[in-house]
Design a protein around this motif. Sequence first.
Motif, PDB file in Angstrom:
ATOM      1  N   PRO A   6       0.983  -1.143   0.076  1.00 52.94           N
ATOM      2  CA  PRO A   6       0.114   0.212  -0.091  1.00 52.94           C
ATOM      3  C   PRO A   6       1.006   1.158  -0.020  1.00 52.94           C
ATOM      4  CG  PRO A   6      -0.636  -1.476   1.496  1.00 52.94           C
ATOM      5  CD  PRO A   6       0.475  -2.120   0.993  1.00 52.94           C
ATOM      6  N   ARG A  60      -8.071   8.804  -4.360  1.00 49.31           N
ATOM      7  CA  ARG A  60      -7.650   7.354  -4.073  1.00 49.31           C
ATOM      8  C   ARG A  60      -6.696   6.906  -5.063  1.00 49.31           C
ATOM      9  NH1 ARG A  60      -9.187   4.594   0.025  1.00 49.31           N
ATOM     10  NH2 ARG A  60     -10.950   5.240   1.324  1.00 49.31           N
ATOM     11  N   ALA A  64      -3.353   5.839  -1.104  1.00 48.69           N
ATOM     12  CA  ALA A  64      -4.190   4.799  -0.767  1.00 48.69           C
ATOM     13  C   ALA A  64      -5.073   4.773   0.196  1.00 48.69           C
ATOM     14  CB  ALA A  64      -3.056   3.488  -0.516  1.00 48.69           C
ATOM     15  N   SER A  65      -5.190   5.735   1.322  1.00 44.70           N
ATOM     16  CA  SER A  65      -6.021   5.686   2.238  1.00 44.70           C
ATOM     17  C   SER A  65      -6.142   7.001   2.813  1.00 44.70           C
ATOM     18  CB  SER A  65      -5.736   4.670   3.299  1.00 44.70           C
ATOM     19  OG  SER A  65      -4.712   5.096   4.238  1.00 44.70           O
ATOM     20  N   ARG A  66      -6.799   7.342   3.824  1.00 46.42           N
ATOM     21  CA  ARG A  66      -7.203   8.581   4.452  1.00 46.42           C
ATOM     22  C   ARG A  66      -5.963   8.942   5.293  1.00 46.42           C
ATOM     23  NH1 ARG A  66      -9.386  10.282   9.797  1.00 46.42           N
ATOM     24  NH2 ARG A  66      -9.137   8.247  10.439  1.00 46.42           N
ATOM     25  N   GLN A  67      -5.567   7.693   5.773  1.00 49.34           N
ATOM     26  CA  GLN A  67      -4.167   7.807   6.564  1.00 49.34           C
ATOM     27  C   GLN A  67      -2.909   8.384   5.941  1.00 49.34           C
ATOM     28  OE1 GLN A  67      -6.268   5.476   6.756  1.00 49.34           O
ATOM     29  NE2 GLN A  67      -6.670   5.079   8.791  1.00 49.34           N
ATOM     30  N   HIS A  68      -3.048   7.567   4.586  1.00 47.09           N
ATOM     31  CA  HIS A  68      -1.685   8.134   3.583  1.00 47.09           C
ATOM     32  C   HIS A  68      -1.880   9.431   3.381  1.00 47.09           C
ATOM     33  CE1 HIS A  68      -1.365   3.729   3.310  1.00 47.09           C
ATOM     34  NE2 HIS A  68      -0.076   3.816   2.821  1.00 47.09           N
TER      35      HIS A  68
END
Length: 233
Positions: A6, A60, A64-68
């Motif tokens: 990821p 996206r 890859a994600s909200r955290q990224h």
Amino acid sequence: MATPDPASRAATRPAGRPRDTRLDDAILSATQELLEDVGYPGLTMEAVARRAGTTKPAIRRRWASRQHLVIAALADTMGTAPTPDTGCTHCDLIEGIDTLSRAFGGRLGRRTLPALMADLADDPALDRVFTETIFRPRRATTEAALRRGIERGDIRADADIDLLLDLLGATTYHRVLFGHLPVTDSLAHDVVMTVMGGAATPRWRGRYQRRHEPGHESGHESGHESGHEQVGE
């Protein structure tokens, strides 16, 4: 065929049309604004997309994600190579550490960092992204500044570099995580001068004191005030 990690998916994109960096900037700015407004727990990709004038799939494709996305926004806020090389050891360290104060001294830091740290603790892959994106690049530039200080005779050759690096950044992170004291405008200067008080050589102390003790010529500005200092002085 191995599945992409990821951490690397965010950096890959199909060949062809170039990535729109203006949209990247808009997404990061929207994320930073929302982190200040609603904090990390309240941040959603949908809200970022609305504020940035784009779509959730477009985000996206980049992260890859909200955290990224939050990690990227923090890196953009504070800079990942903050410590300059002006020829003045303590000036460089102050400027480097001050980027933490500027980034985290307000609402964004307190409303983001504690919750993000909790997510990192439970997700080794995400922790690696944070380490490689923010922690190691920043630490490397500060380490380089300390080693330049050793080379020019400002810092003791036997100084524990890893300990100094931890000491320089720890106060800001501690205050942001626990909120017991504010991250003041002078914090970076105070921390660096305290560290230099234990790690500096007599040569550096003498030059610094000549610029700060009463009775010396006012034209001799400190490195912190003037922004630079000649190495050979």
